[in-house]
Scaffold this motif. Sequence first.
Motif, PDB file in Angstrom:
ATOM      1  N   GLN A   1      79.815 124.826  15.142  1.00  0.00           N
ATOM      2  CA  GLN A   1      79.157 123.464  14.575  1.00  0.00           C
ATOM      3  C   GLN A   1      79.969 122.730  15.273  1.00  0.00           C
ATOM      4  O   GLN A   1      80.953 122.654  15.450  1.00  0.00           O
TER       5      GLN A   1
ATOM      6  N   GLN B   1      82.750 117.564  11.795  1.00  0.00           N
ATOM      7  CA  GLN B   1      82.707 116.430  10.594  1.00  0.00           C
ATOM      8  C   GLN B   1      83.594 115.790  10.322  1.00  0.00           C
ATOM      9  O   GLN B   1      84.649 115.757   9.682  1.00  0.00           O
TER      10      GLN B   1
ATOM     11  N   SER C   1      74.898 123.928   3.620  1.00  0.00           N
ATOM     12  CA  SER C   1      74.594 122.322   3.917  1.00  0.00           C
ATOM     13  C   SER C   1      73.235 122.204   3.990  1.00  0.00           C
ATOM     14  O   SER C   1      72.883 121.435   2.599  1.00  0.00           O
TER      15      SER C   1
ATOM     16  N   ASN D   1      73.485 116.843  15.518  1.00  0.00           N
ATOM     17  CA  ASN D   1      74.317 115.758  13.958  1.00  0.00           C
ATOM     18  C   ASN D   1      73.231 114.472  13.545  1.00  0.00           C
ATOM     19  O   ASN D   1      73.362 113.628  13.245  1.00  0.00           O
TER      20      ASN D   1
ATOM     21  N   TRP E   1      77.936 124.924   7.264  1.00  0.00           N
ATOM     22  CA  TRP E   1      76.662 123.933   7.811  1.00  0.00           C
ATOM     23  C   TRP E   1      75.294 124.637   7.494  1.00  0.00           C
ATOM     24  O   TRP E   1      74.052 123.797   7.053  1.00  0.00           O
TER      25      TRP E   1
ATOM     26  N   MET F   1      71.289 116.363  11.511  1.00  0.00           N
ATOM     27  CA  MET F   1      72.319 116.735   9.952  1.00  0.00           C
ATOM     28  C   MET F   1      72.695 115.182   9.017  1.00  0.00           C
ATOM     29  O   MET F   1      72.444 115.012   8.089  1.00  0.00           O
TER      30      MET F   1
END
Length: 227
Positions: A124, A127, A214, A185, A211, A188
């Motif tokens: 991932q 963050q 989310s 990214n 992820w 997201m």
Amino acid sequence: MEIRREIVKNVPEIISFQVGVPQMIKHGKKEVPTAIYKQFSNKSHYVSSLGVEGDEQGDKIHHGGVDKAVCVYLQESYKHWDQLGRPLEPGAFGENMTISGLEEDQVLIGNTYRIGSLIVQVSQPRQPCFKLGIRNEWPQLVQLSMESGYTGFYLRVLEEGEASLGMEVELIEQAQHSMSIKAANRIMYSKQSTVQQYVQLASITELAEVWKESLARKIEKLKQQTR
């Protein structure tokens, strides 16, 4: 501090290696633990499925675990901050490995790499949180890194082994039906992302569960807004 900046061969490699232990930092009126202040290491470190030997997490709810065993930041991404007039040194993003010869639009979620006897897989994007801003005395860095896509990323360990400064990073299997760290990214963090884009990202088999969870919340929220 020995940092290898001159790369004479076009092969990705670890140019800086960092580990750290938790310490308390001020955040407003309270103190919070963090291990983002990592120290350069020229030693060889054993890397298990749960992380790097000698490295710890201050917040074990949001950091660590099998999908976040190793944190990586790329030398090429550091050049972006140089261009903004805010040069940052390897380790500034709290990464374990600073790697040369790769870019975030080339690294796909699910790509598998060999580093010595260690075999790892991209799980991932990283963050960034407020601690990144505190670490670099630049609060805007958190938002800027998300907007730019230069966040760094995490690795899960498929085969445990030793890793150290100077080791080559060999791509041994490129992910199929995936997308790059930078593209992930963009989806997201963009307010313009669609349900279809969220679904596409969430469908990547190798993407970390946190992820996917989310993204599921984002999908549900968008669907409710259109009902």
